[in-house]
Enzyme design. Structure first.
Site: not given
Ligand code: UDP
Length: 327
Positions: A36, A52, A78, A145, A174, A194, A287
């Site tokens: 940030g 956090i 966060a 993720y 996205n 991208l 991906d």
């Protein structure tokens, strides 16, 4: 509403802060400034530097602020969110994205704070079975993720059930673009997404870009994604927070556009401004071929109407990148 925005100095969090202020809410920001930028926090907004994953940082904010006036809603931004990085550093993703949420919920329950708005992701769907992802589709993430976000979604659901709290979970597709003020945007040294990479290539900030694979089972062999303007996304958070507060019920909603564009289609759109040099390289690990949101539920439940299409998103990112390259 009095809203705590955790991660409010980051790209998406700062846009949520701007939209909350525009809708006249009281905002408190917590951020560890790892990605940030303190200059993204508007004047007059109270800022706590904090992490956090550190209980004492969370406790200090809740003790200080709730003694003045309890938070109506806590918004969580966060998170670590780079798919390829998550493939090589899964433990960092679980620590930050799951342990951080666990601590946040623990401190919320201690202070009897009842409403949480959580940033989740389309990556929870993995390789979707249908063209348009719907909220009750099966979730089998194909990268850490997405797995870390799904673990947090489930934890939030159980905690809200046990403590009679409400959640608004948003699964982002996205996100790109910048606030109309151009004061905030995606500003990082090592961009991976991208649209900003393509825009930087058109602006000559990069010599060329790589298309990660053109042998997927899609319209032109390149990966298809659903792009949403960050201000439309941020505005949905204001609507979502009001919804759970006023109706005392929880919701889980996709935030996307119902439209998918391939990597090559993005390059074509950006090429309308200037030539984009690119080469086709190997696939990027983690991906999925295609991710497109059904956004019917968010529109119906929240009355949310996204204002920006792909050309607006690209124009907005282009304007922001031009502005910061002159700073
Ligand atoms: N992509 C690409 N070249 C780049 C960056 C991204 O071909 O320099 C592709 C990537 O492989 C994916 C799509 O663009 O198929 C969107 O990637 P991004 O990192 O923007 O978002 P993600 O979908 O991973 O969250």
């Amino acid at each position: 509403m009095k809203v705590l925005v955790i991660g409010g100095a980051g790209y998406i969090g700062s846009h949520a802060v701007y939209e909350l202020i525009r809708d006249n809410h009281e905002v408190v920001v917590m951020d560890n400034l790892s990605t940030g930028d303190e200059t993204f926090i508007p004047k007059g907004v109270k800022f706590y530097f904090g992490d956090i994953t550190k209980r004492e940082d969370l406790s200090k904010i809740f003790e200080t602020e709730c003694a003045i006036k309890p938070f109506d809603v806590v918004m969580h931004f966060a998170a670590k969110l780079i798919v390829p990085e998550s493939m090589s550093k899964p433990l960092e993703y679980y620590h930050n994205n799951v342990e951080g949420v666990r601590l946040m919920l623990e401190v919320m329950t201690e202070h009897n704070i009842k409403n949480v708005v959580f940033s989740s992701t389309a990556a929870v769907y993995g390789n979707p079975v249908k063209t348009l992802c719907e909220e009750d589709d099966i979730t089998i993430p194909v990268n850490p993720y997405g797995a870390s976000k799904l673990a947090s979604e489930n934890m939030i659901k159980w905690v809200c059930n046990a403590y009679k709290m409400n959640y608004c979970i948003f699964r982002y597709f996205n996100v790109a673009g910048a606030d109309k003020s151009l004061e905030i945007g995606l500003k990082k040294d090592n961009l991976t997404h991208l649209i900003p990479i393509t825009v930087q290539t058109a602006l000559g900030i990069r010599d060329k870009m790589i298309v990660f694979g053109d042998d997927y089972d899609t319209v032109d062999g390149t990966c298809v994604r659903d792009y949403i303007h960050v201000s439309d996304l941020a505005h949905a958070h204001v609507l979502g927070a009001k919804y759970i507060l006023n109706n005392n019920e929880s919701v889980l909603l996709n935030l996307g556009s119902n439209e998918g564009y391939s990597v090559k289609q993005i390059i074509d759109e950006v090429s309308k401004y200037a030539k984009v040099n690119y080469e086709v390289g190997p696939r990027r690990e983690g991906d999925p071929a295609s991710l497109i949101a059904s956004n019917t539920k968010a529109k119906e439940i929240l009355g949310w109407i996204p204002q920006n299409g792909l050309s607006d998103i690209i124009k907005s990112d282009m304007e922001y990148r031009k502005k910061i390259s002159n700073e």
